[in-house]
Design a protein around this motif. Structure first.
Motif, PDB file in Angstrom:
ATOM      1  N   VAL A  38      39.942   1.935   4.555  1.00  0.00           N
ATOM      2  CA  VAL A  38      38.729   0.575   5.026  1.00  0.00           C
ATOM      3  C   VAL A  38      38.414   0.216   4.072  1.00  0.00           C
ATOM      4  CG1 VAL A  38      37.169  -0.062   6.542  1.00  0.00           C
ATOM      5  CG2 VAL A  38      38.437   0.930   7.498  1.00  0.00           C
TER       6      VAL A  38
ATOM      7  N   TRP B 201      46.034   2.313  13.648  1.00  0.00           N
ATOM      8  CA  TRP B 201      46.380   2.796  12.021  1.00  0.00           C
ATOM      9  C   TRP B 201      45.468   3.199  10.763  1.00  0.00           C
ATOM     10  CZ3 TRP B 201      44.395  -3.655  11.561  1.00  0.00           C
ATOM     11  CH2 TRP B 201      44.624  -3.857  12.360  1.00  0.00           C
TER      12      TRP B 201
ATOM     13  N   GLN C 114      43.645  -8.862  10.067  1.00  0.00           N
ATOM     14  CA  GLN C 114      44.017  -8.080   9.385  1.00  0.00           C
ATOM     15  C   GLN C 114      44.824  -7.640   9.629  1.00  0.00           C
ATOM     16  OE1 GLN C 114      40.893  -6.574   6.912  1.00  0.00           O
ATOM     17  NE2 GLN C 114      39.163  -7.393   8.123  1.00  0.00           N
ATOM     18  N   ARG C 115      46.160  -7.885  10.143  1.00  0.00           N
ATOM     19  CA  ARG C 115      47.313  -6.773  10.934  1.00  0.00           C
ATOM     20  C   ARG C 115      48.159  -7.289   9.181  1.00  0.00           C
ATOM     21  NH1 ARG C 115      46.963 -10.269  14.787  1.00  0.00           N
ATOM     22  NH2 ARG C 115      46.768  -8.814  16.263  1.00  0.00           N
TER      23      ARG C 115
ATOM     24  N   THR D 148      38.954  -7.415  12.922  1.00  0.00           N
ATOM     25  CA  THR D 148      39.878  -6.435  11.913  1.00  0.00           C
ATOM     26  C   THR D 148      41.442  -6.361  12.871  1.00  0.00           C
ATOM     27  OG1 THR D 148      37.846  -4.647  12.243  1.00  0.00           O
ATOM     28  CG2 THR D 148      40.463  -4.158  12.134  1.00  0.00           C
TER      29      THR D 148
ATOM     30  N   VAL E 118      42.391  -2.432   5.011  1.00  0.00           N
ATOM     31  CA  VAL E 118      41.467  -3.472   6.391  1.00  0.00           C
ATOM     32  C   VAL E 118      39.971  -3.690   5.415  1.00  0.00           C
ATOM     33  CG1 VAL E 118      40.466  -3.628   7.952  1.00  0.00           C
ATOM     34  CG2 VAL E 118      42.692  -2.601   8.477  1.00  0.00           C
TER      35      VAL E 118
ATOM     36  N   VAL F 267      40.279   0.525  14.098  1.00  0.00           N
ATOM     37  CA  VAL F 267      41.536   0.549  12.674  1.00  0.00           C
ATOM     38  C   VAL F 267      41.961   2.046  13.922  1.00  0.00           C
ATOM     39  CG1 VAL F 267      42.057   2.041  11.364  1.00  0.00           C
ATOM     40  CG2 VAL F 267      40.473  -0.094  11.209  1.00  0.00           C
TER      41      VAL F 267
ATOM     42  N   THR G 255      34.150  -1.657  12.628  1.00  0.00           N
ATOM     43  CA  THR G 255      35.808  -1.870  12.184  1.00  0.00           C
ATOM     44  C   THR G 255      36.666   0.059  12.090  1.00  0.00           C
ATOM     45  OG1 THR G 255      35.114  -2.861  10.026  1.00  0.00           O
ATOM     46  CG2 THR G 255      36.917  -1.948   9.757  1.00  0.00           C
TER      47      THR G 255
END
Ligand SMILES: NC(=O)c1ccc[n+]([C@@H]2O[C@H](COP(=O)([O-])OP(=O)(O)OC[C@H]3O[C@@H](n4cnc5c(N)ncnc54)[C@H](OP(=O)(O)O)[C@@H]3O)[C@@H](O)[C@H]2O)c1
Length: 261
Positions: free
Chosen positions: A220, A216, A153-154, A150, A159, A211, A207
């Motif tokens: 998703v 964030w 994928q910043r 995860t 995501v 997150v 995930t």
């Protein structure tokens, strides 16, 4: 625990798992030598504590294994061929003191048809057939790896995760390191029981937890991918429910470390 006379060499002793093995062995006051491709950042490490060598070429391995009683083999480079690096290590071990070889493998290497897993399975066989005393532990995915899927994928606006019944059983790497350290100071035991994390969760859940821990606010997006690898994972190929012996949960990992990444 069995008292060891010689050094315990840890390949990959600078990596996520290897660092935990080294920490635990040093806590118990064993003589530990890290094998790395790079010199130690501090110049005061002696060759007894730190050996520079490259498993891909075999360079430096004879010196690194000098006087070794045990080798804990944590080094791995997924982009390279672990069969070659492990082969070089085993050759050096056979030329030298014929140490007890402790190998870390992955739950599902015989069920999930990933190329990396096929090579890990081949390495298990190389170790078994090496003529050296050996012990192999298979562990499930470390919390670090799962969270990393995860956090990598910043920079994306959403995501991605895998939907459906893609289930994992992540384990705390510290506990895997402690188990390997225990095996390293014990008698050679062959294939030992797997070590899996305490909970089976879908990747989608994991995930979402990562997150939230990162703070964030991004959607998703679950993907449904076809293929043999995903099929094998959906069928439970990465799970070891009968060995859910790990204690640390994914939430505890995130609370302690994940949100800092
Ligand atoms: N990650 C997981 O979820 C998981 C789960 C179960 C089992 N495992 C297994 O656990 C082991 C360790 O994984 P990890 O995630 O801790 O790995 P990692 O953090 O990526 O560390 C890899 C290590 O390999 C060493 N290395 C790479 N190429 C080398 C070479 N040519 N010669 C000498 N050393 C080399 C590196 O040392 P230098 O850079 O210092 O040279 C580094 O310490 C692997 O065998 C992996 O298959 C991982």
């Amino acid at each position: 625990m069995v008292a060891k006379r010689g050094a315990i060499v840890v390949t990959g002793g600078t990596g996520t798992l290897g660092r935990q093995v080294v920490r635990r062995l040093l806590e118990d006051e064993h003589e530990v030598r890290v094998l790395s491709r790079h010199p130690h950042p501090r110049a005061d490490r002696t060759p007894r504590e730190w050996a520079v060598g490259d498993l891909a070429t075999g360079e430096g391995l004879d010196a690194a294994l000098e006087g070794a009683d045990v080798v804990v083999h944590c080094a791995s480079a997924p982009a390279k061929d672990d069969r070659v690096t492990t082969g070089h290590l085993l050759e050096a071990a056979r030329r030298g003191t014929r140490p007890h070889l402790v190998y870390i493998s992955i739950v599902g290497v015989d069920r999930v048809p990933l190329r990396y897993y096929g090579r890990k399975l081949a390495c298990e066989r190389l170790v078994e057939e090496s003529g050296l005393p050996w012990t192999t532990l298979r562990a499930t995915q470390f919390h670090d790896l799962v969270a990393g899927l995860t956090t990598a994928q910043r920079l994306l606006p959403v995501v991605f995760t895998l939907g459906g019944e893609v289930r994992l059983q992540p384990v705390e790497v510290r506990e895997v390191g402690e188990r390997l350290a225990e095996l390293a100071v014990g008698e050679p035991a062959g294939r030992v029981p797997d070590l899996g994390g305490p909970q089976i969760r879908t990747l989608r859940e994991l995930t979402g937890l990562t997150v939230r821990a990162r703070g964030w606010h991004r959607p998703v997006v679950p993907l449904r991918l076809p293929g043999k690898v995903i099929g094998a994972v959906r069928a439970g190929g990465l799970l070891t429910p009968e060995h859910a012996d790990g204690r640390g949960t994914f939430e505890e990992f995130l609370a302690a470390r994940g949100a800092m990444r």
